[in-house]
Enzyme design. Structure first.
Site, PDB file in Angstrom:
ATOM      1  CE  LYS A 250     -36.748  66.059   2.571  1.00 14.64           C
ATOM      2  NZ  LYS A 250     -35.451  65.682   2.183  1.00 14.64           N
ATOM      3  CG  ASP A 266     -28.582  64.263  11.682  1.00 15.18           C
ATOM      4  OD1 ASP A 266     -29.365  64.238  10.496  1.00 15.18           O
ATOM      5  OD2 ASP A 266     -27.505  63.660  11.521  1.00 15.18           O
ATOM      6  CB  CYS A 367     -34.944  59.999  -0.809  1.00 13.77           C
ATOM      7  SG  CYS A 367     -33.470  59.326   0.496  1.00 13.77           S
TER       8      CYS A 367
END
Length: 426
Positions: A250, A266, A367
């Site tokens: 992304k 992250d 997701c």
């Protein structure tokens, strides 16, 4: 099989496999994971007292899944693995004898497998009385999907149990879709356009053999995941945060849109390094990308106090929407994980919202197909986050509804200045 039973991700385990045999191990592992409920049911019928040790149980489950291949089944877009029954039995016994944990059970494995071959029809009929065997999912998962989608649950489960297609996102900084389509046709690789920038291959191929890999013309990305970058209207010079960014698919999509000052955040430093690797292959401007390792919910660990114009929050989730690509997920999750993950998502979102400028855009992504991680979270954000206004977004994307994408949820919000009159136009 044993590693997954101990809670390890199949992706992590496969990455440790020697490269020459990794593809074969992955193909077999994926097939077994998709049929694991059937293997477990058969093992329960054959072993009255259960497996004498975990490794022996994993070996037996693997062979039972491979012995019980149904004629109509497919695996990884191809025919399922087919071996002569006597070959599977012989190699299972040989494999058992090569490990001290299973050597003493060679006779038991041989007896179980030969009994299965003698009584196959009756044993399979008994196994398929179980709902987890019929659908290939844990019983709690089936119940949750049925409750959430009473008119669609069967097609959702059926789609999620089958392998997903290989989908490419075109790197619009380097080429266009027509050029890639022509290159695929020249190599006799069937493909179909999808979405704004995607291509779905008729049959999965090793990525290194697909035209344009070395040139960085594309990246592998599900059609559902490709929506993320297109939903944030970025312009050059904006300060953008990609939270929970690794491995960078992304991130790449955002950089294809505009020349922005992007921070990729992250919690996993090793996975974060893959962001740079992917951007380098794609030839995207990685010099302006700031990589930060930190917990998104704990601002002092990473935020410099400068607000962002736009935030992409691809938050941790159960990954229930991508099980057709990662079939181990359904066996790694527990029902309580839904509530635990939803609580984590709220902590992350509340923290990230503080870093967004008034007037800024916030894209929430998971997701997942569980409403607790999707539509219920959007309702919570709209009523809890100061100045939050919902904007048009796809909402819940479901697999198996005449689409070629995985399961995703998208919510787009604007952070309105609290001094402004509420905007109800959306």
């Amino acid at each position: 099989m044993q590693a997954v039973a101990e809670g390890y991700s199949l992706t992590e385990v496969l990455n440790a496999e020697p490269l020459p045999r990794r593809a074969a191990v992955q193909s077999l592992s994926f097939y077994v994971m998709r049929r694991l409920a059937r293997g477990r049911a058969l093992a329960d019928l054959l072993l009255e007292r259960g497996a004498p040790n975990p490794l022996m149980g994993s070996l037996l489950l693997t062979v039972l899944c491979l012995l019980s291949v149904e004629p109509a089944e497919s695996a990884d877009g191809q025919r399922p693995p087919r071996y002569e029954a006597h070959t599977l039995v012989s190699q299972a016994v040989t494999a058992a004898g090569q490990d001290k944990q299973t050597a003493a059970f060679k006779g038991l494995i041989n007896a179980c497998l030969r009994r299965y071959l003698r009584e196959r029809e009756a044993l399979m009929a008994q196994a398929y009385l179980r709902s987890d065997v019929r659908w290939g999912f844990p019983k709690w998962w089936i119940r949750r999907i049925r409750e959430a989608y009473p008119s669609q649950w069967e097609s959702i489960l059926a789609s999620a149990a089958a392998p997903g297609p290989l989908t490419l996102r075109i790197n619009t900084r380097k080429t266009d879709r027509d050029t890639v389509m022509q290159a695929l046709q020249a190599q006799h690789i069937g493909a179909t356009p999808i979405g704004q920038h995607g291509i779905v291959l008729d049959q999965a191929q090793p990525v290194g053999k697909i035209p344009g890999f070395e040139q960085g013309w594309w990246l592998v990305q599900d059609a559902g995941a490709q929506c993320a970058a297109d939903l944030l209207p970025l312009t050059d010079g904006m300060r953008v945060l990609d939270a929970c960014a690794a491995p960078g698919g992304k991130t790449a999509g955002l950089l294809m849109q505009a020349k922005v000052h992007l921070t990729a955040l992250d919690i996993d430093e090793v996975r974060l390094s893959r962001v740079t690797e992917n951007l380098l292959r794609l030839g995207l401007d990685h010099d302006g990308v700031i990589l930060k390792t930190g917990n998104a919910a704990r601002l002092p660990s990473w935020w410099d106090g400068q607000p962002f114009d736009a935030i992409l929050a691809d938050v941790p989730c159960t990954a229930s929407g991508i099980v057709r690509r990662h079939p181990d997920i359904k066996w790694l999750r527990e029902e309580q994980d839904i509530a635990d993950t939803a609580a984590l998502q709220r902590r992350i979102v509340a923290a990230l919202w503080e870093t967004l400028k008034p007037g800024g855009l916030f894209l929430y992504v998971t997701c997942s197909v569980f409403p607790q991680e999707g539509i219920e979270q959007e309702a919570w954000m709209r009523t809890t986050l100061p100045g939050a206004v919902s904007l048009p977004a796809p909402g819940q994307l479901l697999p198996g509804q005449g689409s070629e994408h995985d399961g995703f949820f998208y919510a787009l919000l604007r952070k309105q200045d609290e001094k402004q009159t509420p905007d109800t136009s959306a």
